[in-house]
Design a protein around this motif. Structure first.
Motif, PDB file in Angstrom:
ATOM      1  N   GLN A 157       0.821  -1.210   0.000  1.00  0.00           N
ATOM      2  CA  GLN A 157       0.000   0.000   0.000  1.00  0.00           C
ATOM      3  C   GLN A 157       0.852   1.256   0.000  1.00  0.00           C
ATOM      4  O   GLN A 157       0.597   2.194  -0.764  1.00  0.00           O
ATOM      5  CB  GLN A 157      -0.943  -0.013   1.209  1.00  0.00           C
ATOM      6  CG  GLN A 157      -2.074  -1.012   1.061  1.00  0.00           C
ATOM      7  CD  GLN A 157      -2.734  -1.316   2.386  1.00  0.00           C
ATOM      8  OE1 GLN A 157      -2.066  -1.595   3.381  1.00  0.00           O
ATOM      9  NE2 GLN A 157      -4.055  -1.288   2.418  1.00  0.00           N
ATOM     10  N   PHE A 176      -4.703   3.985   5.389  1.00  0.00           N
ATOM     11  CA  PHE A 176      -5.428   2.916   4.710  1.00  0.00           C
ATOM     12  C   PHE A 176      -6.051   2.039   5.795  1.00  0.00           C
ATOM     13  O   PHE A 176      -5.339   1.348   6.516  1.00  0.00           O
ATOM     14  CB  PHE A 176      -4.479   2.095   3.837  1.00  0.00           C
ATOM     15  CG  PHE A 176      -3.821   2.907   2.745  1.00  0.00           C
ATOM     16  CD1 PHE A 176      -4.504   3.189   1.570  1.00  0.00           C
ATOM     17  CD2 PHE A 176      -2.538   3.394   2.906  1.00  0.00           C
ATOM     18  CE1 PHE A 176      -3.905   3.939   0.573  1.00  0.00           C
ATOM     19  CE2 PHE A 176      -1.931   4.146   1.908  1.00  0.00           C
ATOM     20  CZ  PHE A 176      -2.616   4.419   0.736  1.00  0.00           C
ATOM     21  N   ASP A 215      -9.343  -1.229   3.431  1.00  0.00           N
ATOM     22  CA  ASP A 215      -8.572  -0.686   2.320  1.00  0.00           C
ATOM     23  C   ASP A 215      -9.133   0.640   1.815  1.00  0.00           C
ATOM     24  O   ASP A 215      -8.801   1.081   0.713  1.00  0.00           O
ATOM     25  CB  ASP A 215      -8.477  -1.683   1.153  1.00  0.00           C
ATOM     26  CG  ASP A 215      -7.536  -2.836   1.466  1.00  0.00           C
ATOM     27  OD1 ASP A 215      -6.603  -2.618   2.259  1.00  0.00           O
ATOM     28  OD2 ASP A 215      -7.734  -3.940   0.937  1.00  0.00           O
TER      29      ASP A 215
END
Length: 389
Positions: free
Chosen positions: A75, A249, A253
């Motif tokens: 991420q 995040f 998500d």
């Protein structure tokens, strides 16, 4: 060690083994480099959650467990693509495991990966080939010694090593290697922009003082845990108060974002309250790290419970506030009698304290409340029963 079908199968079959026992039984597997296998299994365990696509690829190699510990997550590495342009040429001065180099390579025209440890370069050659990253050039050597002979780039990326003598973690920029503030003038002779990944423990204001020309700071958190700070520093820039982007995040998500400046934060008026209203808000880790305490209240019309609590309240719901949001169900006056009797009403709860005289463990002993739902927040003097909304 070269990848073979036997090697890959051995790693799969022993992925759940006790690694100390596996090392002790190395003599049973004369055709396998068992210490190297153990390093691979330990590394894969380290990246299972933060790099699921790499974990799933059995063609990848890991030079050390520490490289897996320190690397970016998928991420955060993907997020960094926003800081560069498709036409850019980028040089990663501290290649490491190559996670950031790989994700940059998926956005920019070309990446030069530099790493001083031969084993890391060998792993990078294997991994970039397995990942079909054909626009990456690997250079083995110390980037600080190679810098004078490097060509021009659009962007330098650097992640200074944050371990000192005896493998001890360090956080101050001056203790990291290489010394970024000292190196910055030479970097700017070869590229107009430098992106620096720093420890989430680094002090943002002190770092800004050490890195003049910083135009942006990105505070990245994953599942409400602050993971890294990114400083974007540009040649000849004179931004007095750069934008600070707070990104989290969450577990679904979903990306929470909030942008402010430290100058605006200093100018904002602090609005506190003497009482708790219908809704309670806990800012995410990126906001707390960046210190956007007054800015977030002003932006969303919230009132702070106390100057040191970093919890907020409102009479009406604010759906888009970044962080956890709760509905207040009950507010109790705190007392010794309350501690004795509260477990009858609330036998189990997730307890969180903010600027409160007792710790969570002390409160559990006094109240005999087991861990679980619902939630109890104890900011300053008010125990509050809340639930997520």
């Amino acid at each position: 060690m070269k990848q073979t079908d036997e090697f890959r199968q051995f790693v799969k079959e022993h992925a759940g083994d006790d690694l100390n026992r596996l090392l002790l039984s190395a003599s049973r597997y004369p055709s396998i480099d068992v210490p190297f296998v153990v390093e691979q299994i330990a590394s894969r365990r380290q990246i299972k959650d933060k790099l699921p696509s790499w974990y799933a690829n059995d063609a990848l190699l890991f030079p050390s467990k520490i490289s897996a510990e320190q690397c970016s997550s998928e991420q955060t590495a993907s997020y960094k693509q926003r800081l560069v342009e498709a036409a850019d040429s980028l040089c990663d001065l501290t290649g490491g495991l190559g996670i950031d180099s790989f994700y940059f390579s998926r956005k920019v025209s070309h990446v030069t990966y530099i790493e001083r440890f031969p084993a890391y370069c060998d792993a990078a050659r294997n991994n970039f080939a397995a990942l079909e990253a054909g626009n990456v050039t690997i250079i083995e050597g110390d980037s600080t010694q190679l810098l004078a002979g490097l060509p021009l780039f659009d962007v330098f990326y650097i992640d200074p090593a944050r371990r000192g003598d005896g493998n001890k973690r360090v956080y101050a920029l001056s203790d990291c290697e290489p010394d970024l503030p000292a190196l910055l003038p030479e970097l700017f002779r070869h590229a107009p922009k430098v992106i620096a990944k720093l420890s989430p423990m680094a002090d943002i204001q002190l770092t800004l003082d050490l890195l003049p020309g910083t135009t942006e700071v990105h505070v990245l958190s994953v599942k409400n845990e602050c993971k890294e700070l990114l400083f974007v520093v540009e040649r000849d820039a004179s931004t007095a108060s750069p934008f600070i982007h707070c990104i989290n995040f969450n577990s679904n998500d979903r990306e929470e974002s909030f942008t402010f400046t430290l100058e605006n934060e200093r100018r904002e008026e602090l609005h506190t309250t003497d009482g708790i209203k219908n809704y309670l808000y806990e800012p995410n880790a990126s906001l707390l790290k960046a210190g956007a305490f007054k800015s977030v209240a002003a932006r969303f019309g919230l009132h702070k419970l106390h100057v040191s609590s970093h919890l907020y309240t409102s009479g009406s719901p604010v759906d888009d506030s970044p962080g956890r949001r709760f509905v207040v169900e009950e507010v109790y006056p705190f007392s010794g009698k309350l501690c004795k009797n509260l477990s009858k009403e609330i036998p189990q709860a997730n307890i969180t304290v903010r600027n409160f005289p007792l710790s969570v463990d002390e409160l559990r002993k006094r109240t005999k409340i087991a861990d679980g739902e619902p939630c109890i927040f104890l900011p300053r003097h008010w125990p509050i029963t809340v639930r997520f909304w």
